[in-house]
Design a protein around this motif. Structure first.
Motif, mmCIF file in Angstrom:
data_model
loop_
_atom_site.group_PDB
_atom_site.id
_atom_site.type_symbol
_atom_site.label_atom_id
_atom_site.label_comp_id
_atom_site.label_asym_id
_atom_site.label_seq_id
_atom_site.Cartn_x
_atom_site.Cartn_y
_atom_site.Cartn_z
ATOM 1 N N GLY A 98 0.136 5.301 -7.320
ATOM 2 C CA GLY A 98 2.107 4.986 -8.684
ATOM 3 C C GLY A 98 3.349 5.321 -9.017
ATOM 4 N N GLY A 99 3.624 5.346 -8.378
ATOM 5 C CA GLY A 99 4.968 5.755 -8.093
ATOM 6 C C GLY A 99 5.625 4.248 -7.933
ATOM 7 N N PRO A 100 6.983 4.434 -7.755
ATOM 8 C CA PRO A 100 7.319 2.849 -7.972
ATOM 9 C C PRO A 100 7.495 1.649 -7.127
ATOM 10 C CG PRO A 100 9.338 5.309 -7.584
ATOM 11 C CD PRO A 100 7.740 5.044 -7.506
ATOM 12 N N ALA A 101 6.788 2.110 -5.804
ATOM 13 C CA ALA A 101 6.673 1.040 -4.917
ATOM 14 C C ALA A 101 5.002 0.680 -5.482
ATOM 15 C CB ALA A 101 6.135 1.976 -3.594
ATOM 16 N N GLY A 102 4.025 1.357 -5.956
ATOM 17 C CA GLY A 102 2.887 1.314 -6.463
ATOM 18 C C GLY A 102 3.454 0.135 -7.782
ATOM 19 N N LEU A 103 4.250 0.476 -8.702
ATOM 20 C CA LEU A 103 4.212 0.180 -10.158
ATOM 21 C C LEU A 103 4.972 -1.563 -9.538
ATOM 22 C CD1 LEU A 103 5.335 3.194 -12.649
ATOM 23 C CD2 LEU A 103 3.377 1.349 -12.678
ATOM 24 N N THR A 104 5.786 -1.749 -8.732
ATOM 25 C CA THR A 104 6.526 -2.324 -8.022
ATOM 26 C C THR A 104 6.294 -3.441 -8.234
ATOM 27 O OG1 THR A 104 8.948 -1.133 -8.520
ATOM 28 C CG2 THR A 104 8.429 -3.723 -7.912
ATOM 29 N N ALA A 105 4.981 -2.888 -7.308
ATOM 30 C CA ALA A 105 3.820 -4.179 -6.480
ATOM 31 C C ALA A 105 3.364 -4.695 -7.344
ATOM 32 C CB ALA A 105 3.328 -3.653 -5.448
ATOM 33 N N GLY A 106 2.407 -3.806 -7.672
ATOM 34 C CA GLY A 106 1.461 -4.261 -9.777
ATOM 35 C C GLY A 106 2.119 -5.036 -10.045
ATOM 36 N N VAL A 110 -5.195 -4.133 0.176
ATOM 37 C CA VAL A 110 -4.711 -2.803 0.123
ATOM 38 C C VAL A 110 -3.091 -2.442 0.428
ATOM 39 C CG1 VAL A 110 -5.225 -0.639 0.308
ATOM 40 C CG2 VAL A 110 -7.469 -1.860 0.485
ATOM 41 N N LEU A 111 -2.412 -1.760 -0.876
ATOM 42 C CA LEU A 111 -1.449 -1.279 -0.241
ATOM 43 C C LEU A 111 -1.508 -0.189 -0.306
ATOM 44 C CD1 LEU A 111 2.131 -1.831 -0.108
ATOM 45 C CD2 LEU A 111 2.212 -1.679 -2.454
ATOM 46 N N ASP A 116 10.595 -2.500 -1.753
ATOM 47 C CA ASP A 116 9.441 -2.549 -0.860
ATOM 48 C C ASP A 116 8.109 -2.545 -1.550
ATOM 49 O OD1 ASP A 116 10.532 -0.983 1.585
ATOM 50 O OD2 ASP A 116 9.257 0.822 1.682
ATOM 51 N N GLY A 117 7.556 -1.752 -2.760
ATOM 52 C CA GLY A 117 6.889 -2.832 -3.555
ATOM 53 C C GLY A 117 6.871 -3.916 -3.710
ATOM 54 N N ALA A 118 8.289 -4.617 -4.421
ATOM 55 C CA ALA A 118 8.109 -6.144 -4.566
ATOM 56 C C ALA A 118 8.240 -6.989 -2.835
ATOM 57 C CB ALA A 118 9.536 -6.422 -5.514
ATOM 58 N N THR A 119 8.800 -6.579 -1.807
ATOM 59 C CA THR A 119 8.544 -6.790 -0.854
ATOM 60 C C THR A 119 7.322 -7.209 -0.410
ATOM 61 O OG1 THR A 119 10.616 -6.961 0.053
ATOM 62 C CG2 THR A 119 9.203 -6.997 1.943
ATOM 63 N N ALA A 120 6.406 -6.453 -0.686
ATOM 64 C CA ALA A 120 4.500 -5.815 -0.242
ATOM 65 C C ALA A 120 4.310 -7.427 -1.042
ATOM 66 C CB ALA A 120 4.004 -4.966 -0.214
ATOM 67 N N ALA A 121 4.626 -7.269 -2.337
ATOM 68 C CA ALA A 121 3.933 -7.356 -3.555
ATOM 69 C C ALA A 121 3.792 -9.577 -2.950
ATOM 70 C CB ALA A 121 3.377 -7.777 -4.749
ATOM 71 N N VAL A 122 4.776 -9.926 -2.183
ATOM 72 C CA VAL A 122 4.954 -11.761 -2.746
ATOM 73 C C VAL A 122 4.060 -11.612 -1.708
ATOM 74 C CG1 VAL A 122 6.570 -12.901 -2.009
ATOM 75 C CG2 VAL A 122 7.890 -11.045 -3.829
#
Length: 309
Positions: A9-17, A106-107, A296-302
């Protein structure tokens, strides 16, 4: 059945969410035992996040991120995921309490933690003069003397970085040779305001109510003690990657990693296992910065949205 399970639930996880739910995914769950925000919430001052003009604490910076992500449908499960396995096209996640979850993707965004050196005073002054991030905290020692502890690429690179900000950098290493690349060593040795203090053990870091005031090192050759009067000590003795959820019982991993356990990804944060992504400090070549983890989180989510069709 989840569309996306986010572990961390850090910056990567929250942004991906945020990006995945706003992009149309309906069943997205972030698994994080504590309050979301990540390691940055422990930082006392943040002044290099783009668009954030005022200096704020890490806790204040991250305060609104969970609320923003959950506004679009991200769910938060306060569970620690202990294992992830893939059965056909579906991932099965098992939590510490024995509960299981199925997900189409899964991320992994669990991050990494700086390895402690283990000397006296390290825990007492961590965050009060002891740091593991020159990019984050180097500016606070502008024009002052600091010490860097370590002998690998990170230690030498950060010593050179700090030399451009600080009046002098003591590079403290327990051996008289370095584990860094030859080019990195050469660059460091050519930097005039770096003094090498090698073949020594750090005895202790000491200070007062305001923070660190110095450290003592002991020579391995003759046992003499030397005191370095510095207000800042930067420690670079490696990081421990939080990769337990993707580790098999035999110690191998469900996807490709490097020899340090960092997850190997491509430019879209895809791992070698289809449907499994990694973002933030848990991946190879991570910059260890909030803005980079968020990217990273945004890139993964897209890409996950595209992957799920």
């Amino acid at each position: 059945m989840l569309d996306l399970a986010i572990i961390g639930g850090g910056p990567a996880g929250l942004t991906a969410g945020l990006y995945s739910t706003r992009g149309g995914l309906k069943e997205v769950v972030m698994f994080e035992m504590g309050m979301p925000g990540g390691q940055i919430t422990g930082s006392s001052e943040i002044e290099n996040y783009p668009g954030q003009l005022e200096v704020v604490s890490g806790l204040d910076l991250m305060q609104s991120w969970p609320q923003q992500a959950m506004k679009f449908g991200l769910k938060h499960e306060m569970k620690k995921i202990s294992s992830v396995v893939k059965n056909g096209d579906i991932f099965i996640l098992t939590a510490d309490d024995g509960s299981t979850f199925e997900s189409k993707s899964v991320l992994l965004a669990t991050g990494s933690v700086p390895r402690r050196a283990g000397f006296k005073g390290e825990n007492e002054f961590f965050g009060r003069g002891i740091s593991t991030c020159a990019t984050c905290d180097g500016f606070f020692y502008k024009g002052k003397e600091v010490a860097v502890v370590g002998g690998g690429d990170s230690a030498l690179e950060e010593a050179v970085y700090l030399s451009k900000i600080c009046s002098k950098v003591y590079l403290v290493h327990r051996r008289d040779t370095y584990r860094a690349a030859p080019s990195t060593i050469e660059h460091m040795k050519k930097t005039e305001n770096i003094e090498e203090v090698t073949n020594v053990d750090v005895e202790e870091v000491f200070g007062d109510a305001s923070g660190v005031t110095g450290l003592k090192v002991k020579s391995k050759e003759d046992g003499t003690i030397r005191q370095l009067d510095v207000p800042g000590v930067f420690i670079f003795v490696g990081r421990d990657v939080l990769n337990e959820p993707i580790k098999n019982e035999d110690g191998t991993f469900i996807c490709d990693t490097d020899d340090q356990g960092q997850v190997i990804v491509d430019l879209k944060m895809r791992t070698s296992l289809s449907g499994l992504y990694a973002a933030g400090d848990v991946r190879i070549d991570a910059a260890k910065q909030v803005v980079c983890a968020a990217g990273d989180g945004a890139t993964a989510a897209v890409d996950i949205i595209d992957f799920l069709g």
